[in-house]
Design a protein around this motif. Structure first.
Motif, mmCIF file in Angstrom:
data_model
loop_
_atom_site.group_PDB
_atom_site.id
_atom_site.type_symbol
_atom_site.label_atom_id
_atom_site.label_comp_id
_atom_site.label_asym_id
_atom_site.label_seq_id
_atom_site.Cartn_x
_atom_site.Cartn_y
_atom_site.Cartn_z
ATOM 1 N N THR A 68 0.853 -1.188 0.000
ATOM 2 C CA THR A 68 0.000 0.000 0.000
ATOM 3 C C THR A 68 0.888 1.236 0.000
ATOM 4 N N MET A 69 0.601 2.165 -0.896
ATOM 5 C CA MET A 69 1.335 3.435 -0.927
ATOM 6 C C MET A 69 0.629 4.401 0.009
ATOM 7 N N THR A 70 1.403 5.058 0.884
ATOM 8 C CA THR A 70 0.815 6.016 1.818
ATOM 9 C C THR A 70 1.513 7.372 1.693
ATOM 10 N N GLU A 71 0.788 8.424 2.067
ATOM 11 C CA GLU A 71 1.330 9.784 2.055
ATOM 12 C C GLU A 71 2.327 9.966 3.189
ATOM 13 N N ASP A 72 3.344 10.788 2.921
ATOM 14 C CA ASP A 72 4.284 11.154 3.976
ATOM 15 C C ASP A 72 3.531 11.894 5.069
ATOM 16 N N ALA A 73 3.906 11.658 6.269
ATOM 17 C CA ALA A 73 3.371 12.303 7.473
ATOM 18 C C ALA A 73 1.966 11.844 7.839
ATOM 19 N N LEU A 80 -3.402 3.689 -6.249
ATOM 20 C CA LEU A 80 -2.618 3.567 -7.478
ATOM 21 C C LEU A 80 -3.196 2.462 -8.347
ATOM 22 N N ARG A 81 -3.313 2.735 -9.643
ATOM 23 C CA ARG A 81 -3.734 1.707 -10.586
ATOM 24 C C ARG A 81 -2.554 0.787 -10.883
ATOM 25 N N GLY A 82 -2.863 -0.459 -11.217
ATOM 26 C CA GLY A 82 -1.830 -1.404 -11.612
ATOM 27 C C GLY A 82 -1.751 -2.588 -10.667
ATOM 28 N N GLY A 83 -1.030 -3.590 -11.075
ATOM 29 C CA GLY A 83 -0.884 -4.803 -10.289
ATOM 30 C C GLY A 83 0.163 -4.710 -9.199
ATOM 31 N N ALA A 84 1.018 -3.677 -9.240
ATOM 32 C CA ALA A 84 2.055 -3.492 -8.222
ATOM 33 C C ALA A 84 2.275 -2.001 -8.010
ATOM 34 N N LYS A 85 2.849 -1.681 -6.846
ATOM 35 C CA LYS A 85 3.058 -0.286 -6.464
ATOM 36 C C LYS A 85 4.513 -0.076 -6.055
ATOM 37 N N LEU A 86 5.157 0.900 -6.665
ATOM 38 C CA LEU A 86 6.513 1.280 -6.285
ATOM 39 C C LEU A 86 6.451 2.577 -5.482
ATOM 40 N N SER A 87 7.085 2.553 -4.317
ATOM 41 C CA SER A 87 7.236 3.749 -3.502
ATOM 42 C C SER A 87 8.596 4.337 -3.834
ATOM 43 N N ILE A 88 8.612 5.606 -4.242
ATOM 44 C CA ILE A 88 9.845 6.291 -4.608
ATOM 45 C C ILE A 88 9.991 7.495 -3.695
ATOM 46 N N THR A 89 11.033 7.484 -2.880
ATOM 47 C CA THR A 89 11.304 8.601 -1.971
ATOM 48 C C THR A 89 12.705 9.118 -2.257
ATOM 49 N N ALA A 90 12.805 10.418 -2.483
ATOM 50 C CA ALA A 90 14.087 11.059 -2.768
ATOM 51 C C ALA A 90 14.418 12.068 -1.681
ATOM 52 N N GLN A 91 15.691 12.137 -1.324
ATOM 53 C CA GLN A 91 16.170 13.144 -0.388
ATOM 54 C C GLN A 91 16.239 14.459 -1.161
ATOM 55 N N ALA A 92 15.055 14.990 -1.475
ATOM 56 C CA ALA A 92 14.932 16.217 -2.256
ATOM 57 C C ALA A 92 13.551 16.801 -1.973
ATOM 58 N N PRO A 93 13.448 17.731 -1.037
ATOM 59 C CA PRO A 93 12.133 18.311 -0.739
ATOM 60 C C PRO A 93 11.603 19.117 -1.919
ATOM 61 N N TRP A 125 1.247 11.742 -6.368
ATOM 62 C CA TRP A 125 1.945 12.481 -5.311
ATOM 63 C C TRP A 125 1.695 11.818 -3.962
ATOM 64 N N ALA A 126 2.759 11.647 -3.175
ATOM 65 C CA ALA A 126 2.615 11.093 -1.824
ATOM 66 C C ALA A 126 3.180 12.037 -0.781
ATOM 67 N N GLY A 127 3.612 13.227 -1.202
ATOM 68 C CA GLY A 127 3.988 14.252 -0.240
ATOM 69 C C GLY A 127 5.453 14.618 -0.207
ATOM 70 N N SER A 128 5.721 15.731 0.452
ATOM 71 C CA SER A 128 7.073 16.212 0.686
ATOM 72 C C SER A 128 7.134 16.661 2.134
ATOM 73 N N PHE A 129 7.969 15.991 2.917
ATOM 74 C CA PHE A 129 7.957 16.181 4.360
ATOM 75 C C PHE A 129 9.348 15.894 4.914
ATOM 76 N N THR A 133 10.817 13.800 -0.577
ATOM 77 C CA THR A 133 9.613 13.822 -1.395
ATOM 78 C C THR A 133 9.314 12.394 -1.820
ATOM 79 N N SER A 134 8.026 12.024 -1.768
ATOM 80 C CA SER A 134 7.617 10.674 -2.160
ATOM 81 C C SER A 134 6.600 10.713 -3.283
ATOM 82 N N VAL A 135 6.760 9.758 -4.193
ATOM 83 C CA VAL A 135 5.886 9.597 -5.338
ATOM 84 C C VAL A 135 5.500 8.128 -5.406
ATOM 85 N N GLY A 136 4.240 7.856 -5.702
ATOM 86 C CA GLY A 136 3.786 6.482 -5.902
ATOM 87 C C GLY A 136 3.714 6.192 -7.389
#
Length: 162
Positions: A68-73, A80-93, A125-129, A133-136
């Protein structure tokens, strides 16, 4: 004496030479550039998601398949649509030192139009905190992926096939 073929058959070559796998990819952070854009592209063997940054290079990231993809904070579920979910978090607010947005989200559920892509189904978008920053990324199935950095960007490629 006749030779006997292996029960497993001959070893097959990897699809397009891809040997990436589908396990977590991480790098420890040492800088904190600012997110300024999210974009996607199609290639012969994979779909590509790019997070563009300004003010340095991305050196810290965490990319993994999640149930399950969740929002930061907040912890709210990011559908998310699709059979799988990738959580992408970058050290970049997605904001500067004064708290001003460096990346403006027009549509949280559809950051990039990926209609017609072979593997990608949705970028949300999953937030910037707290400096990240996280993207699903909704993908067709749990497929091999790779993560790497180039000057001013974080790149995530997801293969079309195993």
């Amino acid at each position: 004496m006749a030779s006997v073929a292996s029960a497993a058959g001959p070893a097959s070559a990897p699809y397009c030479g891809i040997t990436w796998g589908s396990r977590d990819k991480t790098a420890n952070p040492s800088t904190s550039p600012r997110l300024v854009n999210v974009r996607a592209g199609r290639h012969d063997c994979f779909d590509r998601l790019v997070l563009d940054v300004r003010g340095g290079n991305v050196t810290g990231y965490w990319v993994r398949y999640v149930a399950t993809m969740t929002e930061d904070a907040s912890g709210r579920v990011v559908p998310l649509r699709g059979g799988a979910k990738l959580s992408i978090t970058a050290q970049a607010p997605a904001y500067d030192a004064a708290g001003r947005a460096t990346y403006r989200v027009a549509n949280r559920a559809e950051l990039v139009n990926v209609a017609g892509f072979r593997t990608f189904r949705q970028v949300a978008w999953a937030g910037s905190f707290e400096g990240t920053t996280s993207v699903g990324l909704g993908v067709r199935a749990r497929l091999p992926f790779r993560v790497f950095t180039l000057p001013g960007r974080l790149v995530v490629d997801v293969a079309h096939l195993w």
